[in-house]
Write an enzyme that holds these catalytic residues in place. Structure first.
Site, PDB file in Angstrom:
ATOM      1  N   LYS A  55       0.924  -1.270   0.184  1.00  0.00           N
ATOM      2  CA  LYS A  55      -0.403  -0.246   0.356  1.00  0.00           C
ATOM      3  C   LYS A  55       0.301   1.534  -0.185  1.00  0.00           C
ATOM      4  O   LYS A  55       0.643   2.493  -0.573  1.00  0.00           O
ATOM      5  CB  LYS A  55      -0.957   0.024   1.289  1.00  0.00           C
ATOM      6  N   GLU A 111       7.589   2.706  -6.277  1.00  0.00           N
ATOM      7  CA  GLU A 111       8.066   1.956  -4.859  1.00  0.00           C
ATOM      8  C   GLU A 111       8.418   3.159  -3.562  1.00  0.00           C
ATOM      9  O   GLU A 111       8.998   4.394  -3.805  1.00  0.00           O
ATOM     10  CB  GLU A 111       9.512   0.920  -4.166  1.00  0.00           C
ATOM     11  N   ASP A 112       7.391   3.061  -2.549  1.00  0.00           N
ATOM     12  CA  ASP A 112       7.921   4.457  -2.195  1.00  0.00           C
ATOM     13  C   ASP A 112       9.532   3.715  -0.724  1.00  0.00           C
ATOM     14  O   ASP A 112       9.175   5.168  -0.366  1.00  0.00           O
ATOM     15  CB  ASP A 112       7.038   4.214  -0.773  1.00  0.00           C
ATOM     16  N   ASP A 115      14.420  -0.766   1.718  1.00  0.00           N
ATOM     17  CA  ASP A 115      15.068  -0.939   2.941  1.00  0.00           C
ATOM     18  C   ASP A 115      16.144  -2.056   2.932  1.00  0.00           C
ATOM     19  O   ASP A 115      17.265  -1.818   2.649  1.00  0.00           O
ATOM     20  CB  ASP A 115      13.834  -1.552   3.972  1.00  0.00           C
ATOM     21  N   VAL A 165      10.808   5.651  10.292  1.00  0.00           N
ATOM     22  CA  VAL A 165       9.862   6.379   9.459  1.00  0.00           C
ATOM     23  C   VAL A 165       8.271   6.329   8.868  1.00  0.00           C
ATOM     24  O   VAL A 165       8.366   5.192   8.721  1.00  0.00           O
ATOM     25  CB  VAL A 165      10.627   7.061   8.256  1.00  0.00           C
ATOM     26  N   ASP A 171       4.049   3.208   6.365  1.00  0.00           N
ATOM     27  CA  ASP A 171       2.751   3.056   8.161  1.00  0.00           C
ATOM     28  C   ASP A 171       3.790   2.623   9.665  1.00  0.00           C
ATOM     29  O   ASP A 171       4.096   2.403   9.462  1.00  0.00           O
ATOM     30  CB  ASP A 171       1.709   2.005   7.594  1.00  0.00           C
TER      31      ASP A 171
HETATM   32  C1  PRP Z   1       7.404  -1.820   2.268  1.00  0.00           C
HETATM   33  C2  PRP Z   1       7.511  -0.639   0.917  1.00  0.00           C
HETATM   34  C3  PRP Z   1       8.711  -2.339   0.400  1.00  0.00           C
HETATM   35  C4  PRP Z   1       9.290  -3.175   1.439  1.00  0.00           C
HETATM   36  C5  PRP Z   1      10.515  -2.455   1.201  1.00  0.00           C
HETATM   37  O1  PRP Z   1       5.645  -2.666   2.175  1.00  0.00           O
HETATM   38  O2  PRP Z   1       6.557  -0.550   0.531  1.00  0.00           O
HETATM   39  O3  PRP Z   1       7.146  -2.475  -0.465  1.00  0.00           O
HETATM   40  O4  PRP Z   1       7.960  -2.907   2.682  1.00  0.00           O
HETATM   41  O5  PRP Z   1      11.201  -2.972   2.103  1.00  0.00           O
HETATM   42  P1  PRP Z   1      12.263  -4.556   1.837  1.00  0.00           P
HETATM   43  O6  PRP Z   1      13.045  -3.394   1.061  1.00  0.00           O
HETATM   44  O7  PRP Z   1      13.169  -4.581   3.058  1.00  0.00           O
HETATM   45  O8  PRP Z   1      11.257  -5.338   1.356  1.00  0.00           O
HETATM   46  P2  PRP Z   1       5.194  -3.212   3.644  1.00  0.00           P
HETATM   47  O9  PRP Z   1       5.441  -5.131   3.334  1.00  0.00           O
HETATM   48  O10 PRP Z   1       5.332  -3.260   4.759  1.00  0.00           O
HETATM   49  O11 PRP Z   1       3.613  -2.653   3.125  1.00  0.00           O
HETATM   50  P3  PRP Z   1       2.702  -1.535   2.382  1.00  0.00           P
HETATM   51  O12 PRP Z   1       3.717  -1.498   1.653  1.00  0.00           O
HETATM   52  O13 PRP Z   1       1.491  -2.378   2.674  1.00  0.00           O
HETATM   53  O14 PRP Z   1       3.180  -0.915   4.251  1.00  0.00           O
END
Ligand code: PRP
Length: 192
Positions: A55, A111-112, A115, A165, A171
């Site tokens: 999301k 992507e947002d 990580d 963050v 979130d």
């Molecule tokens: C977050 C974000 C990326 C991913 C990055 O999504 O949107 O897709 O984590 O993390 P990584 O580089 O460690 O793989 P999340 O799974 O938290 O879902 P969301 O976007 O619904 O919050």
């Protein structure tokens, strides 16, 4: 700007990227990508395809698409990563797939945040398996030094410190996504 009178003031320690900085960066990324993909539709016979990941990327996807001056089509995927709520495991399950055939298309994954890089690494392999003309990545945020795999991200908005963050799509326990800035969450919120 961080508003000390706002409802979130008790929970956010400080702003690290303001709404104005986000707006300027989205415009800059939009201009770069538009220049790089100016001919993509005539190249392939189909528009550039943005693939957003639910999301977190929703806010950035909506703003980024409107900052482009080339025609695009938009797809969204929903992925679920196995592991704890705070760390990715790299094993990903597709909850919602893209609806169109991407063979021969130019793709930009939106992507947002990058990580560990495990989600993106998995997604890039998955998309490459469908033989697109190219796959590039644009991410609003990246935490340098914490990637567990090498992921090629051509367009990055901001490199940020390895802190918890939230905001602009990000979130904690599904909260804070709607904040128009990126801020650091006070530790007492997630250490409760
Ligand atoms: C977050 C974000 C990326 C991913 C990055 O999504 O949107 O897709 O984590 O993390 P990584 O580089 O460690 O793989 P999340 O799974 O938290 O879902 P969301 O976007 O619904 O919050």
């Amino acid at each position: 700007m961080f508003d000390p009178d706002s409802w979130y003031a008790d929970e956010i320690e400080r702003t690290i990227i303001t709404e104005d900085e986000i707006r300027a960066k989205v415009a800059e990324l939009g201009a770069r990508v538009s220049a790089d993909f100016a001919d993509s539709a005539s190249d392939t016979g189909d528009e550039l395809l943005l693939v957003g990941v639910f999301k977190g990327a929703v806010m950035f996807m909506a703003d980024f698409a409107r900052a482009l001056t080339v025609p695009v089509k938009m797809e969204f995927m929903a992925l679920s990563s196995y592991g704890s709520s705070t760390t990715s495991s790299g094993t990903v399950r597709i909850l919602k797939d893209i609806d169109s055939d991407i063979a021969g298309r130019h793709i930009i994954v939106v992507e947002d945040i990058i990580d560990s890089g495990l989600t993106l690494s998995w997604l890039l392999k998955y998309l490459q398996g469908m033989h697109p003309a190219s796959v590039s990545v644009v991410s609003m945020l990246r935490k340098p030094g914490v990637q567990r795999v090498d992921v090629p991200v051509k367009y990055v908005g901001f490199d940020i410190p390895n802190e918890f963050v939230v905001g602009y799509g990000l979130d904690y326990a599904e909260r804070y996504r709607e904040l128009p800035f990126v801020g650091v969450l006070k530790p007492e919120v997630y250490q409760k």
